[in-house]
Design a protein around this motif. Structure first.
Motif, short mmCIF file in Angstrom:
data_model
loop_
_atom_site.label_atom_id
_atom_site.label_comp_id
_atom_site.label_asym_id
_atom_site.label_seq_id
_atom_site.Cartn_x
_atom_site.Cartn_y
_atom_site.Cartn_z
N LEU A 34 109.51 -9.92 124.15
CA LEU A 34 110.62 -8.98 124.40
C LEU A 34 111.13 -9.05 125.82
CD1 LEU A 34 109.80 -5.56 122.69
CD2 LEU A 34 111.74 -7.05 122.26
N VAL A 35 110.22 -9.10 126.80
CA VAL A 35 110.66 -9.06 128.18
C VAL A 35 110.93 -10.45 128.76
CG1 VAL A 35 109.50 -6.88 128.64
CG2 VAL A 35 108.33 -9.01 129.14
N GLY A 36 110.84 -11.49 127.92
CA GLY A 36 111.30 -12.80 128.35
C GLY A 36 110.24 -13.73 128.90
N VAL A 37 108.98 -13.28 128.97
CA VAL A 37 107.94 -14.16 129.51
C VAL A 37 107.76 -15.38 128.60
CG1 VAL A 37 105.51 -14.32 130.15
CG2 VAL A 37 106.77 -12.22 130.57
N SER A 38 107.79 -15.14 127.28
CA SER A 38 107.62 -16.25 126.35
C SER A 38 108.76 -17.25 126.46
CB SER A 38 107.54 -15.73 124.91
OG SER A 38 106.40 -14.93 124.75
N SER A 39 110.02 -16.75 126.58
CA SER A 39 111.13 -17.70 126.63
C SER A 39 111.14 -18.45 127.95
CB SER A 39 112.46 -17.02 126.34
OG SER A 39 112.69 -15.99 127.23
N GLY A 40 110.66 -17.80 129.02
CA GLY A 40 110.52 -18.53 130.28
C GLY A 40 109.50 -19.64 130.16
N ALA A 41 108.38 -19.33 129.51
CA ALA A 41 107.36 -20.34 129.28
C ALA A 41 107.89 -21.44 128.38
CB ALA A 41 106.11 -19.70 128.67
N ALA A 42 108.64 -21.05 127.32
CA ALA A 42 109.17 -22.03 126.39
C ALA A 42 110.17 -22.96 127.08
CB ALA A 42 109.85 -21.33 125.21
N LEU A 81 103.64 -21.75 134.52
CA LEU A 81 104.49 -21.49 135.69
C LEU A 81 105.76 -20.75 135.27
CD1 LEU A 81 104.21 -24.75 137.82
CD2 LEU A 81 103.05 -22.56 138.13
N GLY A 82 106.35 -21.18 134.13
CA GLY A 82 107.56 -20.50 133.63
C GLY A 82 107.27 -19.04 133.35
N GLY A 83 106.15 -18.76 132.68
CA GLY A 83 105.80 -17.38 132.36
C GLY A 83 105.52 -16.56 133.61
N LEU A 84 104.83 -17.19 134.57
CA LEU A 84 104.50 -16.51 135.82
C LEU A 84 105.77 -16.10 136.56
CD1 LEU A 84 101.89 -15.87 137.40
CD2 LEU A 84 102.26 -17.96 138.70
N LEU A 85 106.71 -17.03 136.63
CA LEU A 85 107.97 -16.77 137.33
C LEU A 85 108.70 -15.59 136.69
CD1 LEU A 85 110.01 -17.77 139.50
CD2 LEU A 85 111.12 -19.07 137.69
N VAL A 86 108.76 -15.59 135.35
CA VAL A 86 109.48 -14.51 134.67
C VAL A 86 108.78 -13.17 134.88
CG1 VAL A 86 110.15 -13.59 132.42
CG2 VAL A 86 110.53 -16.00 132.95
N ILE A 108 116.37 -8.94 128.26
CA ILE A 108 117.55 -9.48 127.56
C ILE A 108 118.22 -10.54 128.42
CG2 ILE A 108 119.87 -8.89 126.74
CD1 ILE A 108 118.82 -6.23 125.84
N ALA A 109 118.38 -10.23 129.72
CA ALA A 109 119.04 -11.19 130.61
C ALA A 109 118.25 -12.50 130.68
CB ALA A 109 119.18 -10.58 132.00
N ILE A 110 116.93 -12.37 130.82
CA ILE A 110 116.11 -13.58 130.95
C ILE A 110 116.10 -14.37 129.65
CG2 ILE A 110 113.73 -14.38 131.21
CD1 ILE A 110 113.50 -12.31 133.46
N ALA A 127 100.25 -14.63 132.23
CA ALA A 127 101.11 -15.81 132.22
C ALA A 127 100.34 -17.03 131.71
CB ALA A 127 101.67 -16.08 133.62
N LEU A 128 99.07 -17.10 132.08
CA LEU A 128 98.23 -18.21 131.63
C LEU A 128 98.09 -18.21 130.11
CD1 LEU A 128 96.42 -20.41 132.98
CD2 LEU A 128 94.50 -18.85 132.66
N ALA A 129 97.78 -17.03 129.55
CA ALA A 129 97.58 -16.95 128.10
C ALA A 129 98.89 -17.17 127.36
CB ALA A 129 96.98 -15.59 127.73
N VAL A 130 99.96 -16.53 127.85
CA VAL A 130 101.26 -16.69 127.16
C VAL A 130 101.73 -18.13 127.27
CG1 VAL A 130 103.68 -15.99 127.15
CG2 VAL A 130 101.90 -14.27 127.49
N GLY A 131 101.59 -18.72 128.46
CA GLY A 131 102.01 -20.11 128.65
C GLY A 131 101.28 -21.04 127.69
N ALA A 132 99.97 -20.86 127.59
CA ALA A 132 99.19 -21.73 126.70
C ALA A 132 99.58 -21.50 125.24
CB ALA A 132 97.70 -21.48 126.90
#
Lengths: 343, 256
Positions: free
Chosen positions: A93-101, A133-138, A162-164, A253-258
């Motif tokens: 929802l908050v974009g961490v997954s899409s940043g990682a993706a 790294l993508g997830g961490l940044l987001v 939503i923006a992210i 971020a580590l868990a979501v990224g993986a």
């Protein structure tokens, strides 16, 4: 109000149910196998080579990947809800997954060209590490935008998400134009989320970071509890808030990224699982974090069973099933909050 | 000993506190008074270590606050902020338990929680969901938590309790009960209390020392009778008041 007074016992029951579900899920699929065949295949009694092959090479890695991804996403959701001090945070929802993706897709598409050196340097771990790294940044961006003096504004947090999601979505879209046909097929899986192509290779990539995060996050349970009363209050109680924040941000971020790098974006696991656990065990992170890991694993395993049987022999993407469960759940949560705030 | 000398705090380019010198004596209750925007809360936050810019300017036992870790500070002082926002359904007993940074044994924990709750007459709320309590009940539970933190060690170390408007949601009877409890722990535990108050009469009745502030400066600092003078209060609050003796001795401030 709470369904149990004994959290440890409840966790053990959850663990037992998860294991039963897992074994049962091995018998479900395009080829029906009975439990006996599954167990003998698992234990290596080779009386049925065909069943052994189906179980050990197709269903077992898929099951284990589902367990890992579910546990990783759910424990991250629970920890993020503590960090943002509100129960509506979810990695997707908050974009961490899409940043990682986005980071993972960039590695896939540009790995042969622009990012060649990066991929060669990190080798096997280039994909999950980039996703991390993508997830961490987001997570860091959301924290900076939505949080002031230790208080997170819920609407700002969701709007930042939503923006992210929009930014990462468009960038991923651009990358799909650069992708070859074969890469393109894997790309659709990022946006929908799937564990259908699970292999022992995927498992090897995802297991170390996710297991590490699931084991390490409960270490921050007590500081997270105190943090729910605010940054200043938890500091006054003697907790090292800075250490807790960085620990939680990097571990999630580590868990979501993986998870994302092997299964794409599966939403709502991190939202639904912690809520279920809080209803059962209360909001104490000492129980919520491990409990969420178990319930998250169950959620993904069950969703995956539905995904591969409901339209058999065709398969639905697991992301679709999770959204079908999680979307209405999210709406219900919003309505509840609306009632509470007297809006 | 907690003290600061010529403390200056500037936040967002605005000078909030100017030339503040203050020493908090052991086993005393100090009330910080003053009109809105005088800098009372900022002074309290600076003294308890919330404001980074002030850490080196405040000395605790002879050392700047920046030399202490948050764990060390938590053993020397506890703080009750003006408001606490909690969105998760913890039980009252769990809220008290949070004040234990280092876990203790289950039976000791039960005693610890019960003692904290009974001090403020909220034992009956032990198993209630904190979110369903009234504002006054929440405030008494939070008071129980911070007092439990500052009294959990039985040694003779001097400790500090910071209270920012800690009775703002309480009715008359509960206000007085709370201050009576605070007076008694100041004596029994070697604790110095620093509190921000709006009610001059509560301050007159329960505090040993008053610190009167206006526009970021200390206007007057002394005993209750020294500070509560008609012309001083008139000038600081820009409102005419009259000071009369309470039948039991302390001064009472009423509008003129």
């Amino acid at each position: 109000m709470r369904l149990t007074q004994s959290p440890v016992k409840a966790l053990l029951i959850l663990l037992f149910v998860t294991m039963l579900l897992a074994i049962y899920s091995l018998s479900v699929g395009a080829i029906a196998l009975n439990t006996q065949a599954v167990v003998s295949a698992l234990l290596g009694w080779q009386n049925d080579l065909h069943a052994t092959l189906v179980v050990n090479e197709i269903r077992l890695p898929r099951l284990l990947l589902g367990v890992l991804v579910g546990a990783g996403l759910a424990v991250s959701g629970a920890a993020m809800q503590g960090l943002f001090r509100n129960p509506l945070a979810d990695p997707a929802l908050v974009g961490v997954s899409s940043g990682a993706a986005l980071a993972a897709v960039a590695v896939i598409v540009l790995g042969g060209s622009v990012l060649n050196d990066w991929v060669i340097f990190w080798g096997f771990f280039a994909l999950p590490f980039s996703a991390f790294l993508g997830g961490l940044l987001v997570t860091w961006i959301i924290y900076r935008v939505a949080t002031k003096e230790g208080r997170t504004d819920v609407s700002l947090m969701l709007l930042t998400g939503i923006a992210i999601n929009a930014i990462a979505g468009s960038a991923t879209g651009v990358l799909t134009y650069l992708a070859s046909d074969e890469e393109l097929r894997t790309l659709t899986f990022w946006s929908m989320g799937s564990i259908a192509s699970a292999s022992w290779h995927d498992l090897a990539i995802a297991s170390v970071p996710i297991v590490f995060a699931v084991v390490a996050l409960p270490y921050f349970a007590r500081p997270l509890n105190a943090f729910l009363m605010g940054e200043a209050v938890s500091t006054h109680m003697g907790f090292d808030v800075k250490k807790m924040k960085w620990g939680v941000i990097s571990l999630t971020a580590l868990a979501v990224g993986a998870a994302v790098s092997v299964s794409g974006i599966i939403g709502f696991v991190g939202l639904v699982a912690p809520h279920v656990v809080r209803l059962l065990l209360g909001p104490d992170h000492r129980w919520v974090l491990p409990g969420s890991a178990l319930v998250g694993a169950m959620l993904v395993v069950v969703s995956d069973m539905i995904a591969r049987t409901i339209l058999a022999p065709a398969e639905l993407s697991i992301g679709i099933i999770m959204s079908a469960i999680g979307g209405p759940f999210f709406l219900w949560l919003l309505i509840q909050r609306r009632a509470q705030s007297g809006f | 000993m907690l003290s600061t000398h010529q403390l200056n705090i500037t936040l967002n380019k605005q000078s909030i506190l100017k030339h503040i010198s203050l020493t908090v004596e052991p086993r005393t209750i100090t009330a910080i008074l003053g009109p809105n925007g005088a800098g009372k809360s900022t002074l309290m936050k600076t003294l308890c270590g919330d404001i980074t810019a002030g850490l080196e300017q405040v000395e605790l036992e002879g050392l700047g606050l920046h030399t202490y870790s948050s764990l060390e500070l938590s053993n020397l002082r506890s703080v009750m902020p003006q408001s606490i926002q909690l969105d998760f359904p913890f039980l009252v007993s769990e809220v008290i338990e949070m004040s234990l940074v280092q876990p203790i044994q289950t039976d000791e924990k039960a005693i610890y929680i019960e003692r904290a709750l009974s001090l403020f007459n909220v034992s009956h709320l032990h198993d209630r969901n904190y979110l369903t309590l009234s504002g006054g009940e929440q405030q008494r539970v939070q008071l129980a938590r911070v007092v439990a933190q500052v009294t959990r060690n039985q040694d003779d170390q001097q400790r500090y309790l910071f209270l920012d408007e800690c009775t703002s949601s309480l009715d008359l009877a509960h206000q007085h009960q709370v201050f009576e409890v605070i007076q008694s722990i100041v004596q029994s535990h070697n604790i110095a209390v620093i509190m921000v108050l709006h009610d001059l009469n509560l301050a007159a009745q329960y505090a040993d020392r008053l610190v009167l502030m206006k526009q970021g400066r200390i206007v007057n600092n002394g005993s209750v009778n020294e500070v509560l003078q008609e012309n001083t209060i008139n000038r600081v609050y820009e409102y005419p008041v009259q000071i009369m003796p309470h039948p039991k001795g302390w001064p009472m401030v009423i509008p003129a």
